[in-house]
Design an enzyme around this catalytic site. Structure first.
Site, PDB file in Angstrom:
ATOM      1  N   HIS A  63      25.936 -23.365  47.445  1.00 37.06           N
ATOM      2  CA  HIS A  63      25.119 -23.032  46.679  1.00 37.06           C
ATOM      3  C   HIS A  63      23.971 -22.056  47.692  1.00 37.06           C
ATOM      4  O   HIS A  63      24.330 -21.756  48.876  1.00 37.06           O
ATOM      5  CB  HIS A  63      24.072 -24.181  46.386  1.00 37.06           C
ATOM      6  N   HIS A  65      20.744 -22.148  48.606  1.00 36.44           N
ATOM      7  CA  HIS A  65      19.548 -22.442  49.351  1.00 36.44           C
ATOM      8  C   HIS A  65      19.539 -21.724  50.588  1.00 36.44           C
ATOM      9  O   HIS A  65      20.779 -21.421  51.056  1.00 36.44           O
ATOM     10  CB  HIS A  65      19.442 -23.905  49.788  1.00 36.44           C
ATOM     11  N   ASP A  67      19.374 -21.947  53.949  1.00 35.08           N
ATOM     12  CA  ASP A  67      20.403 -22.592  55.294  1.00 35.08           C
ATOM     13  C   ASP A  67      21.574 -22.475  54.919  1.00 35.08           C
ATOM     14  O   ASP A  67      22.264 -22.901  55.882  1.00 35.08           O
ATOM     15  CB  ASP A  67      19.486 -24.158  55.647  1.00 35.08           C
ATOM     16  N   HIS A  68      22.145 -22.154  53.904  1.00 40.57           N
ATOM     17  CA  HIS A  68      23.522 -22.138  53.295  1.00 40.57           C
ATOM     18  C   HIS A  68      24.146 -20.979  53.178  1.00 40.57           C
ATOM     19  O   HIS A  68      25.355 -20.471  52.885  1.00 40.57           O
ATOM     20  CB  HIS A  68      23.839 -22.898  52.177  1.00 40.57           C
ATOM     21  N   HIS A 115      32.184 -20.291  39.933  1.00 37.10           N
ATOM     22  CA  HIS A 115      32.401 -21.969  39.461  1.00 37.10           C
ATOM     23  C   HIS A 115      30.923 -22.040  38.331  1.00 37.10           C
ATOM     24  O   HIS A 115      30.053 -21.037  38.459  1.00 37.10           O
ATOM     25  CB  HIS A 115      31.840 -22.769  40.731  1.00 37.10           C
ATOM     26  N   ASP A 182      24.902 -30.995  50.440  1.00 38.59           N
ATOM     27  CA  ASP A 182      23.743 -30.980  49.507  1.00 38.59           C
ATOM     28  C   ASP A 182      23.835 -31.600  48.196  1.00 38.59           C
ATOM     29  O   ASP A 182      23.805 -31.086  47.043  1.00 38.59           O
ATOM     30  CB  ASP A 182      23.271 -29.512  49.363  1.00 38.59           C
ATOM     31  N   HIS A 240      24.518 -31.156  58.989  1.00 42.80           N
ATOM     32  CA  HIS A 240      23.337 -30.958  58.100  1.00 42.80           C
ATOM     33  C   HIS A 240      22.205 -31.888  58.206  1.00 42.80           C
ATOM     34  O   HIS A 240      22.096 -32.632  57.562  1.00 42.80           O
ATOM     35  CB  HIS A 240      23.842 -30.754  56.728  1.00 42.80           C
TER      36      HIS A 240
END
Length: 282
Positions: A63, A65, A67-68, A115, A182, A240
């Site tokens: 996803h 966000h 931090d990803h 997706h 997450d 994480h």
């Protein structure tokens, strides 16, 4: 060195700390290299870990966000700088195509898979196969190129009798890797983790902060352990982590996961190299 291993590039949730970089995970799977969730600073962590841009064949983003994914532009620019010759495929939630487009700064990428949900997990599953039994081959006088012929045809005439593949081999379960980030507890997390040899799972919060985990859409270490236990995973890699546990994540979070999961548990640190467990021999 194992041909199948996880190289942990970063383990921090939301914000980096003095000793933990934002998320980033490189999975070496034989000749394939998969980069998962490249957070900010991933390019530099790759240098420390000895992972080169040319080793990456696929980038998988759960996803968008920060931090990803905020390390994605730097990784792509490094691929361009290093003149990576092969095609690199990006996998990400289809609803976020525009966001990916904003982060995409190198021209060699093409979108091969989308997706239809805003957050996705990943599962790499090797097909089941068969393991040849040397003693059974010897007993039937089969050796050299005849072994390959038997594997391809499923049967072979040897010493005047027909030998089938089932007689000289045993089932070999394909290896499986699962990546869950997450999310609250949900059916999809258990499905992704089913029978995984290695499950990489977020453990953002300790069990005492389960309400926060639910409110912010995350898992506790105990919940990660529950997923691993009920899914039948072999190795659980916790990562994480919220910065609130910076001084004592390993013992606290491992203990909470171990209370419900009896298998092997690794609390990941930046730059760890974790081999995918070998297949069990039955």
């Amino acid at each position: 060195m194992s041909n199948r291993e996880l190289v942990v590039l970063g383990t921090a949730s939301q914000a980096p700390t003095r000793r933990r970089n934002h998320n980033g995970y490189f999975l070496r799977w034989d000749a394939e290299g998969l980069l998962f969730d490249p957070g900010e600073g991933t390019q530099r962590q790759m240098l420390f870990a000895g992972v080169t841009a040319s080793q990456v064949n696929r980038i998988c983003v759960t996803h968008f966000h920060g931090d990803h994914c905020l390390g994605l532009p730097g990784v792509l620019q490094r691929m361009s700088l290093d003149r990576v010759a092969h095609v690199v495929t990006a996998h990400y939630p289809g609803e976020n195509g525009e966001v990916f487009g904003r982060l995409r700064h190198a021209s060699l990428f093409h979108e091969a898979l989308s997706h239809l949900v805003p957050t996705v997990g990943y599962r790499l599953a090797e097909p089941d196969g068969r393991r040849m039994l040397p003693q059974e081959l010897v007993a039937r006088g089969i050796s050299g190129p005849d072994i390959g012929r038997l594997q391809r045809a499923g049967r072979l005439l040897a010493g005047g009798r027909l030998v089938t593949l089932d007689e000289v081999s045993a089932p070999r379960r394909g290896q499986c890797f699962a990546f869950v980030m997450d999310t609250r507890l949900c059916d999809a997390a258990f499905e992704l983790a089913a029978d995984a040899d290695m499950l990489v799972c977020e453990a953002t919060f300790a069990d005492a902060d389960a309400r926060l985990a639910h409110d912010y859409g995350h898992l506790t270490a105990g919940q990660a352990g529950r997923i691993a236990a009920e899914a039948g995973a072999r190795l659980l890699v916790l990562t994480h982590f919220s910065q609130r546990y910076e001084t004592r994540p390993a013992d606290l979070l491992r203990g909470e996961a171990a209370a419900v999961f009896g298998g092997e548990i690794v609390v990941a640190d930046d730059l760890d190299r974790i081999p995918v467990p070998r297949r069990p021999v039955h």
